[in-house]
Structure formats: C-alpha cells, structure tokens
Design a protein around this motif. Structure first.
Motif, PDB file in Angstrom:
ATOM      1  N   TYR A  11       0.899  -1.078   0.039  1.00  0.00           N
ATOM      2  CA  TYR A  11      -0.012   0.111   0.164  1.00  0.00           C
ATOM      3  C   TYR A  11       0.760   1.293  -0.011  1.00  0.00           C
ATOM      4  O   TYR A  11       1.917   1.374   0.590  1.00  0.00           O
ATOM      5  CB  TYR A  11      -0.976   0.257   1.201  1.00  0.00           C
ATOM      6  CG  TYR A  11      -1.828   1.036   1.357  1.00  0.00           C
ATOM      7  CD1 TYR A  11      -2.885   1.546   0.479  1.00  0.00           C
ATOM      8  CD2 TYR A  11      -1.759   1.914   2.290  1.00  0.00           C
ATOM      9  CE1 TYR A  11      -3.571   2.604   0.424  1.00  0.00           C
ATOM     10  CE2 TYR A  11      -2.266   3.238   2.375  1.00  0.00           C
ATOM     11  CZ  TYR A  11      -3.419   3.416   1.609  1.00  0.00           C
ATOM     12  OH  TYR A  11      -4.215   4.571   1.606  1.00  0.00           O
TER      13      TYR A  11
ATOM     14  N   GLY B 185      -0.692   4.323   0.226  1.00  0.00           N
ATOM     15  CA  GLY B 185      -1.385   5.651   0.571  1.00  0.00           C
ATOM     16  C   GLY B 185      -2.003   6.473  -0.465  1.00  0.00           C
ATOM     17  O   GLY B 185      -2.410   7.506  -0.281  1.00  0.00           O
ATOM     18  N   GLU B 186      -2.176   5.991  -1.703  1.00  0.00           N
ATOM     19  CA  GLU B 186      -2.827   6.691  -2.669  1.00  0.00           C
ATOM     20  C   GLU B 186      -4.230   6.549  -3.000  1.00  0.00           C
ATOM     21  O   GLU B 186      -4.923   7.546  -3.482  1.00  0.00           O
ATOM     22  CB  GLU B 186      -2.053   6.229  -4.246  1.00  0.00           C
ATOM     23  CG  GLU B 186      -0.814   6.518  -4.119  1.00  0.00           C
ATOM     24  CD  GLU B 186      -0.013   5.803  -5.496  1.00  0.00           C
ATOM     25  OE1 GLU B 186      -0.655   5.176  -6.190  1.00  0.00           O
ATOM     26  OE2 GLU B 186       1.116   5.629  -5.427  1.00  0.00           O
ATOM     27  N   TYR B 187      -4.806   5.423  -2.176  1.00  0.00           N
ATOM     28  CA  TYR B 187      -6.290   5.263  -2.307  1.00  0.00           C
ATOM     29  C   TYR B 187      -7.183   6.269  -1.260  1.00  0.00           C
ATOM     30  O   TYR B 187      -6.736   6.314  -0.251  1.00  0.00           O
ATOM     31  CB  TYR B 187      -6.376   3.898  -2.120  1.00  0.00           C
ATOM     32  CG  TYR B 187      -8.209   3.628  -2.110  1.00  0.00           C
ATOM     33  CD1 TYR B 187      -8.618   3.352  -3.405  1.00  0.00           C
ATOM     34  CD2 TYR B 187      -8.881   3.423  -0.956  1.00  0.00           C
ATOM     35  CE1 TYR B 187     -10.383   3.261  -3.238  1.00  0.00           C
ATOM     36  CE2 TYR B 187     -10.191   3.163  -0.933  1.00  0.00           C
ATOM     37  CZ  TYR B 187     -10.879   2.938  -2.176  1.00  0.00           C
ATOM     38  OH  TYR B 187     -12.058   2.718  -2.258  1.00  0.00           O
ATOM     39  N   LYS B 188      -8.093   6.846  -1.793  1.00  0.00           N
ATOM     40  CA  LYS B 188      -8.882   7.632  -0.834  1.00  0.00           C
ATOM     41  C   LYS B 188     -10.364   7.329  -1.039  1.00  0.00           C
ATOM     42  O   LYS B 188     -11.008   6.963  -2.066  1.00  0.00           O
ATOM     43  CB  LYS B 188      -9.028   9.097  -1.607  1.00  0.00           C
ATOM     44  CG  LYS B 188      -7.755   9.703  -1.712  1.00  0.00           C
ATOM     45  CD  LYS B 188      -7.189  10.344  -0.290  1.00  0.00           C
ATOM     46  CE  LYS B 188      -6.131  10.992  -0.436  1.00  0.00           C
ATOM     47  NZ  LYS B 188      -4.941  11.030   0.612  1.00  0.00           N
ATOM     48  N   CYS B 189     -10.772   6.808   0.089  1.00  0.00           N
ATOM     49  CA  CYS B 189     -12.180   5.902   0.396  1.00  0.00           C
ATOM     50  C   CYS B 189     -13.022   7.196  -0.119  1.00  0.00           C
ATOM     51  O   CYS B 189     -12.951   8.260   0.482  1.00  0.00           O
ATOM     52  CB  CYS B 189     -12.033   5.428   1.951  1.00  0.00           C
ATOM     53  SG  CYS B 189     -13.733   4.519   1.970  1.00  0.00           S
ATOM     54  N   LYS B 190     -14.445   6.702  -0.777  1.00  0.00           N
ATOM     55  CA  LYS B 190     -15.256   7.752  -1.039  1.00  0.00           C
ATOM     56  C   LYS B 190     -16.433   6.806  -1.286  1.00  0.00           C
ATOM     57  O   LYS B 190     -16.501   5.562  -1.481  1.00  0.00           O
ATOM     58  CB  LYS B 190     -14.903   8.429  -2.070  1.00  0.00           C
ATOM     59  CG  LYS B 190     -14.665   7.811  -3.429  1.00  0.00           C
ATOM     60  CD  LYS B 190     -14.183   8.713  -4.524  1.00  0.00           C
ATOM     61  CE  LYS B 190     -13.884   7.815  -5.827  1.00  0.00           C
ATOM     62  NZ  LYS B 190     -13.318   8.710  -6.805  1.00  0.00           N
TER      63      LYS B 190
END
Length: 79
Positions: A59, A61-66
């Motif tokens: 991981y 840290g690029e994924y943003k939960c939405k």
C-alpha cells in the motif's frame, strides 16, 4: 531467445534468465503450470492470492475512500 535442455540429476532442465522471469513478475521458487498444447510446451505462472499482510505492505497511501452511486433502488433495499 534460444537455450538448451540440459540434464539435471535424473531429470532435464531449461535455465531461464533472471531478466526474463522479472518481465513476467516471477522469481526463484515461483509456482508454474507446464502443459503441452499443439505440440508446444507452455509454462504458465500460477498467480497466488496475496495475504492481507502482503497487500498492506504494498500500500502506497494513494487510495482515497469515498462513496459511490449504485443507481436507483429497485426493490426493498434499506436506506
């Protein structure tokens, strides 16, 4: 690329260059399936499922939960 089949104990082997293995994301001890198809030997990498620990280690840290839109309700969905 050309190579030779060589004797290795009671078996025979083909050496695969490191760069070739890296190009298909394989390394020493990677599991493969070997089969004959139309008179050709086919080597197929077996993609194992990654453990949660392996996924977390990759991981970045690029994924943003939405939230996402799944469309209009069609039945008795609870909102």
């Amino acid at each position: 690329m050309y190579t030779k089949i060589q004797k290795w104990g009671n078996s025979h082997a083909v050496r695969l260059p490191k760069s070739l293995l890296e190009s298909v994301e394989m390394k020493e001890n990677s599991e493969v399936e070997i089969k004959v198809q139309d008179g050709n030997l086919i080597i197929i990498p077996i993609k194992k499922h990654k453990t949660l620990e392996e996924r977390i280690a990759e991981y970045q840290g690029e994924y943003k939960c939405k939230e996402w839109d799944v469309g209009k309700t069609k039945g008795n969905e609870v909102l």
